[in-house]
Design an enzyme around this catalytic site. Structure first.
Site, PDB file in Angstrom:
ATOM      1  N   HIS A   1       6.091  11.341   7.909  1.00 53.07           N
ATOM      2  CA  HIS A   1       6.372  11.851   9.254  1.00 53.07           C
ATOM      3  C   HIS A   1       5.787  10.886  10.285  1.00 53.07           C
ATOM      4  O   HIS A   1       4.575  10.789  10.440  1.00 53.07           O
ATOM      5  CB  HIS A   1       5.755  13.247   9.415  1.00 53.07           C
ATOM      6  CG  HIS A   1       5.989  13.832  10.772  1.00 53.07           C
ATOM      7  ND1 HIS A   1       7.186  14.411  11.123  1.00 53.07           N
ATOM      8  CD2 HIS A   1       5.201  13.909  11.857  1.00 53.07           C
ATOM      9  CE1 HIS A   1       7.114  14.839  12.370  1.00 53.07           C
ATOM     10  NE2 HIS A   1       5.912  14.540  12.842  1.00 53.07           N
TER      11      HIS A   1
ATOM     12  N   ASP B   1       8.949  14.633   0.013  1.00 55.22           N
ATOM     13  CA  ASP B   1       8.863  13.358   0.732  1.00 55.22           C
ATOM     14  C   ASP B   1       9.996  13.298   1.751  1.00 55.22           C
ATOM     15  O   ASP B   1      11.057  12.727   1.494  1.00 55.22           O
ATOM     16  CB  ASP B   1       8.948  12.196  -0.263  1.00 55.22           C
ATOM     17  CG  ASP B   1       8.812  10.829   0.411  1.00 55.22           C
ATOM     18  OD1 ASP B   1       8.539  10.790   1.618  1.00 55.22           O
ATOM     19  OD2 ASP B   1       8.991   9.810  -0.281  1.00 55.22           O
TER      20      ASP B   1
ATOM     21  N   GLU C   1       2.669  14.172   6.460  1.00 53.34           N
ATOM     22  CA  GLU C   1       2.086  13.479   7.600  1.00 53.34           C
ATOM     23  C   GLU C   1       1.210  12.325   7.114  1.00 53.34           C
ATOM     24  O   GLU C   1       0.718  12.334   5.985  1.00 53.34           O
ATOM     25  CB  GLU C   1       1.253  14.464   8.423  1.00 53.34           C
ATOM     26  CG  GLU C   1       0.803  13.917   9.762  1.00 53.34           C
ATOM     27  CD  GLU C   1       0.048  14.959  10.576  1.00 53.34           C
ATOM     28  OE1 GLU C   1       0.076  14.866  11.801  1.00 53.34           O
ATOM     29  OE2 GLU C   1      -0.572  15.858   9.983  1.00 53.34           O
TER      30      GLU C   1
END
Length: 786
Positions: free
Chosen positions: A706, A755, A764
């Site tokens: 992310h 993922d 993250e």
């Protein structure tokens, strides 16, 4: 990282789970009203031709991905696939139409193309819904929209539009259902048979099914002279034969597995393969067990020789306020102009009690967003400087991070490069200190970030949202006190002027924290940035006192140390999660940082007290070794009483590896080194996801973290992540809508992962997770080469 109430999109309070038993859902089998009903004026609706951009239209497989939900507080609710339809139950409708919505992304809407919109919808009460096709992020331009009336029986709707704007590679189809659109007193809305058709669109073939090996290894490899173990998912309760083959041919070692049995953390029945005695250096080995073959791995001494640098390069890539340029960027695709140059003058947020602006340019972006947070910077800077101090005082690898070793612009200034990188964040932290003449002078602003959350696919230099300083906090103030004191002793001979500046700032921050000991960041301060709230700063006081005492030797700081309830403490469970997961340090729990510094860096404590500090570290390491032996996948980390993995579980593990590594330094005992090795095995593929959680490393590496700029998954014009970024990993909380929609409800803790760039609660990446990755990669590289 973020705590359990924040994230890079945490202005959204997101839930997605099964509807509560007995929920009053509309009947999808009820007769539909005659239709279809038009939903907007536009081009003539083309016959349906099967050219649907949407990856999930009928929900017949029981899942909703890539459809996800979004609730903006005070709106609240949950969604589920029920009877082949995607249903959103709204408990609180919020204020704005978009406060409750479902949306589909991952598609391209092209200029000059004509699109047909079709869907079936109904609700438990009559209400309105606003479907729209448009941009997924600011400024949220719309290409088509309409407001429709829903009834309790299914209706079919259709419309069409011609795309007159430039191609949008990150478009979304969303259904806004909140605010004045929603029925009073709660309502359930269901959607089915949804199409966004383009006659010129040809769906690509589905990706090939990937069968992950049941034999799980460290996909990077193993050191010749250290422990080597693998895990096999297998049901038999008897030992199984294994062999190692080279390049799929030559058999080089054989043996039998040891049955571990049922492993609650993975939800699997597993065996352990111990091939420690195999020490033949080579590449492309494979481990075979009963017809199952692992990913290839190497046996060599220099396994982490590149990773130790790539993990530190993460910080250069995430610098704010300066261009990321070649040759330092590694490849042209990662180069970009300077981001957020407007940070040279950032005002206090409205209503926060101050009226000035500060130059808070520079520093590192914290995570996938563009916020900068002192408390997360604090533990990250400490870890980087602690890596330097450990190598200097008790290690052998200082030269590996000297001047000229890192790909950064400062690598020819005569200062160790690892210190140059840490200084880039330190300089920013100093700018966050409240200036003289202002209320609470000497305290430190908690954070700086955008007014609202930004969307994915956004380069820092393209971001133009207003940014604000958030109020000072005691926690941030003590983080600066600790880091600046640490810096003062390190730069004393390298740059005396900087050392003097940092010590003055540290002592000013300490005095300000003493005068304001309970100024806390509010948990509700999560619009555009994570709150990083902390209502117990006794550990930060201890940590800051430790660093100040080491640097100055002053009695004031020694007294603060000895009177602290955290004196000599190295916790073995983390308060951060509330679940008691095993860890010694987090951004919110910092007492171990002070104890470690006192145990590593020469100071005025007598040798018996230093020995006691070291014993505290070793005691925690012993606890982690006990955990390792009790875990099926042999990692020194476990969930607490809740049996759930916390947000950023991989970072908990990585910090535990630092404890094990230091214990090896202090005692010389191989068992602690072995524990650190096995923990890294988990990070690099010896786990039930068969996932290397580090980008660019292993046969199945992290691909889609992310991140606003490393956003190739949502827009091909953006790059993939460079090598060396570590994912937060499995998170039982499933805090983001993508993870909730991925069918992970009830997942075994180590399998609560996907993922995907939208899965910010699972995937993250952050500075305080990459810092211990860099620390342990350097340590293992040092030991593996011996």
């Amino acid at each position: 990282m973020r705590n359990a109430t924040s994230s890079s999109t945490l202005c959204l309070s997101l839930l997605l789970s099964g509807c509560a038993p007995g929920a009053a859902s509309p009947d999808p089998n009820a007769p539909s009203d005659p239709g279809p009903a038009p939903v907007a004026n536009g081009p003539q609706v083309a016959p349906q031709g099967g050219n649907n951009l949407l990856k999930n239209s009928d929900f017949e497989d029981g899942t909703s991905l890539p459809w996800t939900t979004s609730f903006t507080a005070p709106a609240a609710g949950k969604a589920a696939v029920e009877n082949g339809a995607f249903c959103l139950k709204i408990d609180e409708k919020g204020v704005n139409p978009w406060d409750a919505q479902v949306r589909h992304r991952e598609m391209v809407v092209k200029r000059g193309h004509t699109y047909t919109v079709r869907f079936k919808a109904w609700a438990s009460k009559p209400m309105r819904v606003r479907p729209k096709v448009g941009m997924a992020g600011p400024p949220y331009a719309e290409y088509w929209s309409s407001t429709i009336e829903l009834k309790t029986k299914p209706q079919r709707f259709e419309g069409a539009f011609a795309m007159s704007r430039d191609d949008d590679p990150t478009a979304e189809l969303a259904f806004h259902m909140g605010g004045g659109l929603a029925a009073e007193g709660g309502v359930t809305i269901c959607l089915d048979d949804i199409h966004l058709d383009d006659p010129d669109f040809k769906a690509p073939p589905p990706p090939p099914q990937v069968n992950l090996p049941k034999v799980r290894v460290n996909q990077v490899g193993y050191f010749p002279g250290l422990v080597k173990k693998a895990i096999v998912k297998a049901t038999p309760n008897k030992p199984l034969a294994w062999e190692i083959v080279r390049e799929g041919k030559e058999s080089v070692a054989k043996g039998t597995t040891a049955v571990f049995g049922d492993d609650p953390a993975s939800g699997e029945h597993v065996h352990v393969v111990d091939f420690t005695s195999f020490a033949k250096v080579g590449d492309k080995y494979e481990l075979r067990v009963e017809g199952e073959t692992s990913f290839p791995f190497n046996v060599r001494k220099d396994l982490y020789g590149k990773l130790k640098y790539d993990a530190l390069a993460y910080f250069y890539h995430n610098r704010s306020g300066m261009p990321i340029a070649m040759p330092y960027a590694g490849e042209e695709k990662w180069a970009r102009p300077a981001g957020h140059t407007s940070d040279k003058s950032v005002p206090c947020a409205p209503g926060t009690g101050c009226s000035y602006s500060l130059d808070v340019s520079g520093g590192w972006y914290d995570a996938g967003d563009h916020g900068k947070y002192v408390v997360n910077g604090g533990i990250s800077v400490w870890t980087m400087l602690a890596q330097y101090e450990r190598a200097k005082h008790i290690g052998t690898s200082s030269a590996d991070f000297g001047d000229g070793k890192l790909a950064i612009p400062e690598n020819k200034n005569g200062v160790p490069d690892i210190l140059d990188e840490a200084r880039y964040e330190l300089e920013w932290m100093l700018k966050m200190q409240v200036p003289e003449g202002q209320p609470r002078a000497g305290m430190v602003h908690h954070k700086v970030h955008d007014e609202k959350w930004t969307g994915l696919g956004l380069a820092p230099h393209e971001a133009n949202m207003k940014r604000f300083l958030r109020p000072p906090s005691t926690a941030a103030t003590l983080n600066l006190a600790a880091n600046a004191a640490q810096a003062a002793r390190i730069w004393k001979t390298l740059d005396p002027a900087f050392a003097e500046k940092t010590l003055a700032a540290a002592e000013k921050a300490w005095a300000a924290a003493k005068a304001n000991p309970a100024v806390y960041a509010p948990p509700s301060d999560n619009q555009g940035g994570g709150p990083y709230d902390d209502i117990d700063v006794s550990d930060e006081f201890y940590w800051a006192a430790a660093e100040l005492f080491i640097t100055t030797g002053k009695e004031e700081y020694q007294t603060a140390l000895t009177k602290s309830k955290h004196y000599m403490a190295v916790p073995q469970t983390g308060a951060l999660t509330g679940s008691g997961s095993s860890t010694s340090m987090t951004w919110q729990m910092t007492q171990a940082l002070g104890t470690i510094s006192l145990a590593v860096v020469p100071n005025k404590l007598d040798k018996d007290l230093v020995a006691a500090m070291r014993s505290s570290v070793v005691a925690a390491a012993d606890a982690y070794l006990g955990i390792l032996d009790a875990e099926g996948y042999r990692l020194p980390f476990k969930a607490g009483g809740s049996k759930k993995y916390p947000w950023g579980s991989n970072s908990f593990l990585l910090n535990n590896l630092v404890i094990l590594a230091l214990s090896h330094d202090f005692t010389g005992k191989p068992k602690y080194l072995g524990g650190a090795v096995e923990g890294m095995d988990y990070i690099l593929g010896k786990n039930p996801m068969v996932q290397s959680y580090v980008s660019g490393y292993g046969s199945n590496p992290l691909k889609n973290p992310h991140h606003r700029f490393w956003a190739n998954q949502v827009d091909a014009k953006f790059p993939t992540a460079p090598p060396g970024a570590v994912s937060g990993g499995p998170n039982s909380g499933l805090d983001d809508p993508y993870g909730q929609a991925a069918g992970l409800a009830g997942c075994a803790p180590q399998k609560c992962f996907v993922d995907h760039i939208e899965a910010w609660g699972l995937n993250e990446i952050t500075i305080n997770w990459n810092a211990p990755l860099a620390w342990i990669a350097a340590f293992l590289d040092e030991k593996g080469r011996l």
